[in-house]
Design a protein around this motif. Structure first.
Motif, short mmCIF file in Angstrom:
data_model
loop_
_atom_site.label_atom_id
_atom_site.label_comp_id
_atom_site.label_asym_id
_atom_site.label_seq_id
_atom_site.Cartn_x
_atom_site.Cartn_y
_atom_site.Cartn_z
N LYS C 208 -24.73 -22.46 7.08
CA LYS C 208 -24.53 -22.14 8.37
C LYS C 208 -24.68 -23.34 9.45
O LYS C 208 -25.58 -24.28 9.33
N MET C 209 -23.55 -23.33 10.30
CA MET C 209 -23.55 -24.46 11.31
C MET C 209 -23.92 -23.93 12.78
O MET C 209 -23.18 -22.90 13.02
N ILE C 210 -24.75 -24.41 13.31
CA ILE C 210 -25.09 -23.75 14.78
C ILE C 210 -24.82 -25.21 15.68
O ILE C 210 -25.50 -26.10 15.66
N ARG C 211 -24.04 -25.02 16.76
CA ARG C 211 -23.84 -25.61 17.74
C ARG C 211 -24.43 -25.34 19.30
O ARG C 211 -23.48 -24.47 19.70
N GLU C 212 -25.63 -25.64 19.33
CA GLU C 212 -26.32 -25.00 20.69
C GLU C 212 -25.20 -25.28 22.07
O GLU C 212 -25.07 -24.44 22.50
N ASP C 213 -24.74 -26.28 21.95
CA ASP C 213 -24.06 -26.93 23.14
C ASP C 213 -22.69 -25.86 23.03
O ASP C 213 -22.10 -25.58 24.54
N VAL C 214 -21.96 -25.46 22.26
CA VAL C 214 -20.86 -24.68 22.35
C VAL C 214 -21.03 -23.24 22.39
O VAL C 214 -20.17 -22.41 22.61
#
Lengths: 469, 123, 216, 305
Positions: C208-214
């Motif tokens: 899983k990849m999480i990009r808080e900023d986007v």
């Protein structure tokens, strides 16, 4: 009221009653003329030619449209002569049916037949000999061959050369490829060291020096070698060695070329002399040196029965793979698709010297006669030009997924990828396009449309009644 | 059986007509395309959907196709379609005949080989 | 690009037993490019199914791995009894998420992540191990292209530049060796490659990849 | 120190053999083979499901071998076990007094009788070597944690001088040595010249000083067997002359032994070769004869206790 023009070839009786019937049925005015007579092409809905399918293939229809400057899509052909004979009873019904159908599906495209005349100049690479220049000048064709670096780009039927100091447009390019010859299979160092593997040319010289009595000689012929010469030589060598010196001959190839005059015979002779021909994937042939370094172990799998062969060879002779691009061409050629070389045997339907790129010719010999022939070919190309149809093909922007399938499959290399970055789309260069529709058949997104001159969505001639034989 | 046939306008189409002319015992529906290469799998299947048992593709001889590879492409696609049909157990076939307008015997050979059971795809 | 192969027609037909109205759904991205699940193939399958007596229709979605695109098909999909999705495994799942009530059947076997090497030939190039090391191996991935995924290859079975497991397959380590040799970087092959960290790969469980900023 | 190690250290030309465990549970099979070999070899390799065919486990077989008074070399392949299993087996083996270990990558499962199996290849032979070496020297696991107790182990590796790319093989050997291979058993040598060339490279890099190289040999029973190896076993170089000899002879078995002995004699003369590894698979009974005829008998005696 729209006009439909019937033009008939020969003295075929035209079924006037049916025509009247059609006129009433779909409200058109039908004019009937013999091909010889001339006619005014204003507000013509449809020109319908009744003739024989032998004489009216597409090129001729195009020419017809060109002469009369009519939208080629308005010109329809009906093989009246044959149909009459095949279906004497129902011929006129079929004709009527055909006309109705044709008129029904009338979306008019702004298609146009254009005669394209390439620039009467030729680019020769590498720098040509005096002799060639003279021959061309005899035909009044100026020859260019600027000093590299420069760039060649396609522009319609023409080619644009641009260097720092010049910007020239030529209609044709003649290449004298400088074959970079490379072995068709991977040769490990230790195999090379045996000195028992060598290209055909070097082997030729050996013939006089060495004895091949009872020796095992393997010929490896890569698929790319379209050259008749190579095959002829291989056949001859194989035959003679096994005949005169009782040598054991293997010929390993992916395809065995017999499609040329005399070759069938040569092949059979060679086989009868005891030479073995095996089809196999060249890339999977494995070579290893024998202990004494006096020979090579040859290993491969036959295509026929996947049988694993391994035997000792005294000599392995390969026909070198020839890279299709001439000397450093890649550096100056900014083409969408690479040039492929077709040798004369390749396709009798194409003019000699021709490549898959219209206007690019490939030559390999250096004698007067050959030059003359070459110059003639180029001259005919430049003078006759090409009949092309504009706005007949289309690529649906939003459907195209840029898979490049069309670019790779187009036999005429007419596909170009245009646009920048993400907005790139395939685009059909109509000046190069021959309307064969192969790209359309391949396009996985069915994004390509070719409004060809024949309808594909209904049957042109439908047998009436029982189709039973 | 009902036969549909598609011919390329260079060789196949004239050949088909010539064939129908010389062998009146055969009857089939004929259409023309610019090049056999135009005929793709779903088009073949579409035609077969119209209630034909056999689709016959007639085009230039493989090595002298005007469009260089059209006939070959068509041949391979036909093979694929046949594979699909056999797999799905549908008793319809696509056959290829590579002819010139004056070598129509080939068409007869192909048709007969089909009728007599075995598939005659190979040219 | 994701490469898939069409399932055997028989298998698809068996799956559809008991349904009549079927929608064949193509995907307009990877599987179109690898010519197994595009509009053409959908049409093809549809007519095959019709010949088998189904009421089959074909449609195309830009990318079946995007909810938004799938949801546009609401009406079409709800009108049919079953869907055959010609998208990769991802597309099939996302589609099913969008229409949990409609039975969705995969029409493809998703085979690998690869590239076309020439017209009609696709080859695996990446196995998504989650920690790319290709630069160490002359940009030939041994994890994908070596049957044993050796990082300190080649194994003893390499002969004539071919793999012992499949002779028509190139030995990845022969390629690596040749490439590095041509680059004059052989010595870098001499250092012992430490055991790879597979935790970034599938062996570490679903990724899983999480990009808080986007995120919204 | 393991007996094999001491033999090698004393500079005695070592002899090892190979025993393949049975496809079943009869320990008698192993016992019989071991008893045949006991007095003629310094140690016996116990293969680990060789050619990916399921057999009695290498670990268990090693114990059986020891009970028969034969010093085992436990082969470990990376095909079936990941770094955890391999490390724990290693510990177990050490605890039970097995001292010689041969780290191999292992044949691909597609060669064996379970081609559908998922291979592990979590690590490869070089990595396995370095892991075991760290456990021995630094007393740490691969993860870095420390382990208790002493680890007596003599680590070895295999190498195939004949597979492509040939020029790279010696470098790969160097990697194995730097990873901790104290002895090396090579693929069977038939092509002595090629092997000599290889050893030359080895000497150039001084590897023969850093590790003990045992050259593999295989006695062949019949020309068929030889041809089979030539065609089916990847990375074997078999000179045509041998094939011819095997085909010409009346008594192939005798000829096979003779060839084997000749090769051993030649190998003895190559600098840097510290011993031979006789792989008489399914023909263990012949080993004593070979050892005797190549004047490698009697073997040094194990010091008792």
């Amino acid at each position: 009221m729209k006009k439909v023009l019937w033009l008939y070839e020969g003295e075929d009786n035209v079924p006037l009653p049916q025509i009247q019937a059609v006129e009433e049925k779909i409200g058109v005015h039908v004019e009937v003329r013999s091909l010889g007579e001339d006619f005014s092409s204003e507000n013509l809905e449809q020109v319908l030619i009744l003739g024989s399918s032998f004489s009216w293939h597409r090129e001729r229809l195009l020419e017809f449209a060109l002469q009369r400057s009519i939208n080629p899509l308005q010109v329809r052909f009906f093989p009246w002569q044959e149909v009459q004979r095949i279906f004497p009873t129902t011929a006129s019904k079929l004709l009527e049916h055909f006309l109705v159908e044709t008129l029904k599906r009338r979306e008019s495209y702004p298609a146009q037949v254009v005669k394209l005349l390439p620039e009467r100049k030729v680019l020769v690479l590498p720098r040509p000999e005096k002799a060639l220049q003279e021959v061309f000048s005899r035909f009044g064709i100026p020859v260019y061959s600027p000093q590299p670096p420069f760039l060649v780009e396609r522009d319609g039927v023409n080619f644009v050369l641009s260097g720092e100091s010049f910007h020239e447009k030529v209609g044709s390019v003649v290449l004298f490829p400088e074959w970079q010859e490379e072995p068709p299979l991977r040769i490990p160092m230790e195999v090379e060291e045996t000195g028992k593997i060598l290209p055909l040319a070097r082997f030729r010289n050996l013939l006089s020096q060495k004895k091949f009595r009872e020796k095992t000689v393997v010929f490896v012929v890569p698929p790319q070698s379209h050259s008749l010469k190579d095959w002829e030589e291989v056949f001859a060598l194989a035959r003679d060695l096994s005949r005169s010196q009782k040598a054991k001959i293997w010929v390993l190839a992916e395809e065995i070329m017999v499609a040329a005059p005399q070759f069938e015979r040569l092949y059979r002779e060679t086989r009868s002399e005891g030479a073995l021909f095996e089809k196999t994937k060249i890339s999977t042939i494995v070579l290893q040196p024998t202990l004494d370094m006096q020979g090579l172990w040859v290993e491969f799998e036959t295509e026929r029965d996947r049988y694993h062969q391994r035997f000792r060879a005294d000599w392995v002779v390969y026909v070198p793979k020839r890279s299709p691009l001439p000397f450093g061409a890649s550096s100056w050629w900014r083409g969408d698709a690479p040039i492929e070389v077709f040798f004369d045997l390749e396709n009798p339907n194409l003019p000699r010297f021709s490549t898959s790129l219209q206007g690019v010719f490939i030559a390999s010999q250096f004698d007067e006669e050959y030059f003359l022939e070459l110059a003639q070919t180029v001259d005919t190309y430049l003078t006759q030009g090409k009949i092309a149809v504009s706005d007949c093909t289309s690529v649906e922007e939003e459907k195209c997924v840029l898979c490049l399938t069309c670019l790779r499959t187009c036999p005429w290399k007419a596909i170009e990828i245009e646009g920048k970055s993400k907005r790139k789309r395939a685009h059909i260069n109509w000046e190069q396009c021959h309307l064969c529709g192969i790209c359309m058949a391949f396009c996985p997104a069915s994004a390509i449309g070719v409004n060809s001159l024949y309808p594909e969505d209904f049957f042109m001639i439908t047998t009436t009644g029982s189709g039973e034989k | 059986m009902r036969i549909a046939s598609v011919g390329c306008d260079r060789q196949g189409f004239p050949a088909l007509l010539r064939f129908l002319e010389t062998f009146p015992e055969y009857r089939m529906d004929v259409t023309a395309v610019p090049c056999l290469g135009t005929v793709h799998e779903s088009m073949m299947l579409h035609i077969l959907e119209d209630g034909y048992q056999l689709l016959l593709l007639a085009g230039c001889p493989l090595d002298s196709c005007f469009n260089q590879k059209g006939s070959e492409f068509a041949f391979r696609k036909a093979q694929r379609v046949n594979a699909l049909l056999t797999e799905a157990g549908i008793p319809k076939r696509v056959a290829c005949a590579f002819v010139t307008a004056d070598k129509i015997g080939e068409i007869k050979r192909v048709l007969e080989s089909i009728v007599s059971g075995q598939k005659g795809e190979e040219p | 690009m994701i490469v898939g192969e069409r399932k055997p027609v028989t298998e698809i037909i068996d799956n559809l037993k008991g349904y009549r109205k079927v929608l064949v759904l193509a995907c307009g991205t990877c599987v179109t490019v690898c010519m197994s699940g595009g509009e053409k193939e959908a049409q093809e399958l549809a007519s095959l199914l019709r010949l088998k007596g189904f009421q089959a229709q074909a449609q195309t979605v830009e990318r079946q791995c995007e909810k938004e695109f799938n949801l546009q098909l609401q009406t079409g999909i709800c009108a049919c009894e079953a869907v055959v999705s010609l998208a990769c495994g991802i597309g099939v799942q996302v589609l099913a998420d969008c229409f949990p009530r409609v039975p969705v059947f995969p029409g493809l076997n998703t085979t690998f992540m690869g590239a076309p090497v020439e017209q009609g030939i696709w080859e695996e190039r990446c196995s998504g191990c989650g920690e790319c090391l290709v630069h160490l191996f002359g940009n030939v991935c041994p994890i994908t292209r070596c049957a044993k995924s050796l990082l300190n290859g080649p194994c003893g079975g390499s002969r004539g530049g071919k793999c012992e497991v499949k002779p028509e397959r190139d030995c990845a380590w022969q390629l690596i060796y040749d490439r590095m040799k041509s680059q004059g970087k052989l010595e870098s092959l001499l250092e012992v490659q430490p055991p790879k960290n597979w935790s970034f790969s599938r062996y570490g469980g679903q990724r899983k990849m999480i990009r808080e900023d986007v995120k919204l | 120190m393991s007996f094999l190690e001491s033999v090698l250290q004393r500079g005695i030309f070592a002899v090892t053999a190979e025993v393949g465990p049975p496809k079943g549970t009869e320990r008698s099979v192993i016992e019989k083979k071991c008893l045949q070999l006991r007095d003629y070899v310094d140690a016996v390799n116990i293969t680990d499901n060789q050619t990916a065919i399921v057999r009695l486990s290498s670990f268990a077989s090693c114990l059986i071998a020891r009970e028969c008074g034969v010093e085992p070399v436990m082969q470990m392949v990376c095909r079936d076990r990941n770094r955890i299993a391999l490390q724990s087996d290693f510990l177990g083996a050490c605890a039970l007094g097995i001292e010689n270990f041969l780290c191999l990558t292992g044949d691909h499962q597609s060669m064996g009788n379970h081609p559908q199996a998922k291979n592990v290849f979590d690590i490869d032979s070089v990595q396995l070597l370095s892991i075991l070496n760290d456990m021995k020297e630094k007393k740490i696991f691969q993860c870095g944690e420390t382990l208790k107790g002493e680890v007596k182990a003599f680590l070895g590796a295999g190498e195939n001088p004949f597979a492509d790319p040939v020029e790279f093989r010696v470098y790969r050997l160097a990697k194995k040595v730097s990873a901790g291979a104290r002895f090396v058993q090579t693929q069977a040598v038939f092509d002595v010249e090629m092997f000599a060339r290889f050893m030359e490279e080895v000497r150039k890099m001084g590897l023969h000083e850093k590790t003990h190289i045992l050259a593999g040999v295989i006695p062949v029973k019949s020309p068929q067997a030889l041809r089979y190896m030539q065609n089916e076993v990847p990375g074997l170089s078999i000179p045509a002359s041998l094939l011819e000899r095997m085909e010409r002879t009346k008594d192939p078995k005798e000829e096979g032994v003779r060839i084997c002995v000749e090769i051993i004699e030649k190998l003895k003369t190559i600098e840097g070769v510290r011993g031979v590894h006789i792989m008489a698979i399914a023909w263990e009974s012949i080993v004593p004869e070979i050892v005797q005829r190549s004047n490698l008998y009697p073997r040094p005696r194990k010091e008792v206790g």
